[in-house]
Design a protein around this motif. Structure first.
Motif, short mmCIF file in Angstrom:
data_model
loop_
_atom_site.label_atom_id
_atom_site.label_comp_id
_atom_site.label_asym_id
_atom_site.label_seq_id
_atom_site.Cartn_x
_atom_site.Cartn_y
_atom_site.Cartn_z
N PRO A 155 0.83 -1.21 0.00
CA PRO A 155 0.00 0.00 0.00
C PRO A 155 0.87 1.26 0.00
CG PRO A 155 0.07 -0.96 2.20
CD PRO A 155 0.78 -1.94 1.29
N GLU A 156 0.25 2.38 -0.33
CA GLU A 156 1.01 3.64 -0.40
C GLU A 156 1.74 3.96 0.89
OE1 GLU A 156 -1.09 7.02 -1.74
OE2 GLU A 156 -1.32 6.30 -3.80
N ARG A 157 1.09 3.66 2.02
CA ARG A 157 1.73 4.01 3.29
C ARG A 157 3.08 3.32 3.46
NH1 ARG A 157 -2.56 0.50 4.85
NH2 ARG A 157 -1.80 -1.49 5.70
N ALA A 158 3.28 2.21 2.74
CA ALA A 158 4.53 1.46 2.86
C ALA A 158 5.54 1.83 1.77
CB ALA A 158 4.25 -0.04 2.81
N HIS A 159 5.05 2.20 0.58
CA HIS A 159 6.02 2.40 -0.50
C HIS A 159 6.32 3.87 -0.83
CE1 HIS A 159 3.38 3.73 -3.80
NE2 HIS A 159 2.56 2.75 -3.55
N ALA A 162 8.57 10.35 1.70
CA ALA A 162 8.14 11.73 1.91
C ALA A 162 9.16 12.68 1.29
CB ALA A 162 7.98 12.01 3.40
N ARG A 174 10.45 5.73 -5.14
CA ARG A 174 9.52 5.07 -4.21
C ARG A 174 10.21 3.79 -3.74
NH1 ARG A 174 4.85 1.46 -6.65
NH2 ARG A 174 5.69 0.19 -4.95
N ASP A 224 4.78 -4.89 3.11
CA ASP A 224 5.93 -4.06 3.45
C ASP A 224 7.19 -4.90 3.33
OD1 ASP A 224 7.40 -1.85 4.16
OD2 ASP A 224 6.39 -1.50 6.07
N ALA A 317 2.87 -4.26 11.99
CA ALA A 317 2.26 -3.88 10.72
C ALA A 317 1.19 -4.87 10.29
CB ALA A 317 3.34 -3.76 9.64
#
Length: 394
Positions: A155-159, A162, A174, A224, A317
């Motif tokens: 998911p985006e939160r893992a890949h 910032a 990424r 993840d 996680a």
């Protein structure tokens, strides 16, 4: 063999190959060609009748693959009589374009070449093998299987990093992850050991070799993994640093005037266990530590602490894990690394059976352990053959 696949893993100066049944994932013949482009190359070919090794002059990958064909002709089954359904190639980086195996054509070749910017040490060598094999076996499908593909489900939160949007959107910055075929195979085998379907369990896979990574697999899907844009992120490895403060690069550039190319080389080839212990072979490090060499003791503790930290994070996680599976050269063969990596995880549900761990498993946790710890031999070539056969039948 019902689905014979020739699996090729082409490196910068080496070619590994196996003849694998895509249905059973079992290999009947394997080999390794080393020191391509050097003054004297070494060819090793293994069959059920034994191992043959000889030297030769192989100036490039074309000569290397021709030597492979000759080896099959002289020892075991000639490839022309093997009933091959395909030639499959390991490709390290597929970016966000290749999330499944793909039959290689000119367009795919070009894309793999373009992705070399993300894996300059790997993709060019992988592509060299593909180009030669397409000419050598023109009537067979050539299939590329990507290390990064298994992690496309993150998911985006893992890949997402910032970092500025321009970096992400225009330059592909990424987290991608690697060792995907190993993590896919081992997580599935771990579920089998539990007597359950892969979609029913959460597994943490620790692939520990010279390169090393940990992946959280939720019901058969990677959510993840410790490696990132490149294989440098994550665990301490043989010669790679793993996680560091990115500002160290700029600090060392300002302090020493080192070029970014030299700093890249230092972090990938002169760091890790080599920098900490002065050696990369885990057996030698463990022996030195047992002899009281402080640097080796410290290196082993740092190595295992990083693994332990990732395992703990991935239990969180996943919201709990059913199994932790150790694999690859160190993971399968070092009881000490496994034990140290699981230290202090009793509170999270891991109870190690010391005798079973010393014996190599497959289950190395106690019968009442809420999380089953195990040792699973990886089979990346078998996974590549399986995915290739499935692609061609779809």
């Amino acid at each position: 063999m019902s689905a014979p696949v020739l699996v090729i893993n082409s490196g910068s100066s080496s070619i590994k190959y196996q003849l694998v049944d895509g249905d059973t994932q079992e290999a009947s013949i394997s080999g390794l060609i080393e020191r391509i482009g050097q003054s004297e190359s070494v060819i090793t070919h293994k069959t059920a009748d034994g191992k043959q090794t000889w030297n030769g002059q192989l100036p490039d990958h074309a000569a290397g693959l021709e030597a492979m064909v000759t080896a099959f002709d002289e020892f075991g089954t000639p490839l022309s009589h093997a009933g091959l359904i395909a030639v499959a190639h390991r490709v390290v980086h597929g970016g966000d374009r290749f999330v499944q195996p793909v039959v290689v054509d000119d367009e795919v070749e070009t894309a793999i070449d373009e992705l070399a910017a993300l894996a300059p040490l790997h993709n060019p060598a992988n592509l060299a093998g593909i180009r030669v094999a397409r000419k050598l076996f023109p009537k067979l499908p050539q299939v590329a299987v990507f290390d990064t593909a298994f992690h496309a489900t993150m998911p985006e939160r893992a890949h997402v990093y910032a970092v500025p949007a321009e970096w992400r959107e225009q330059h592909g910055v990424r987290r991608y992850g690697f060792h995907g075929t190993s993590h896919a195979y081992v997580s599935r085998k771990a579920a089998e050991l539990l007597g359950r379907h892969p979609k029913e369990v959460n597994v943490i896979v620790a692939h520990l070799g010279n390169g090393a990574s940990v992946t959280a697999v939720e019901r058969g899907r990677s959510i993840d993994t410790s490696m990132g844009l490149t294989p440098l992120e994550g665990l301490v490895m043989g010669t790679r640093s793993g996680d560091i403060d990115p500002a160290i690069v700029f600090h060392m550039h300002r302090r020493t005037g080192a070029s970014f190319e030299d700093l890249d080389d230092a972090l990938n080839k002169r760091s890790g266990m080599l920098a900490l212990a002065g050696m990369i072979d885990m057996r030698s490090i463990e022996e030195a530590a047992s002899d009281g060499e402080q640097a080796a003791e410290d290196a082993l503790e740092i190595y295992c602490y990083r693994i332990r930290k990732y395992i703990g994070a991935y239990i969180a996680a996943l919201g709990g894990a059913d199994a932790i599976a150790f694999t690859a050269g160190v993971g399968e063969n070092s009881p000490e690394v496994r034990a140290k990596s699981l230290e202090s995880l009793v509170a999270l549900g891991v109870r190690l059976d010391e005798a079973a761990n010393q014996a190599g498993g497959p289950v190395i946790s106690t019968s009442d352990s809420p999380i089953t710890a195990m040792v699973v031999s990886t089979n990346e070539e078998g996974e590549i053959a399986l995915q290739t056969a499935a692609l061609l039948r779809s």
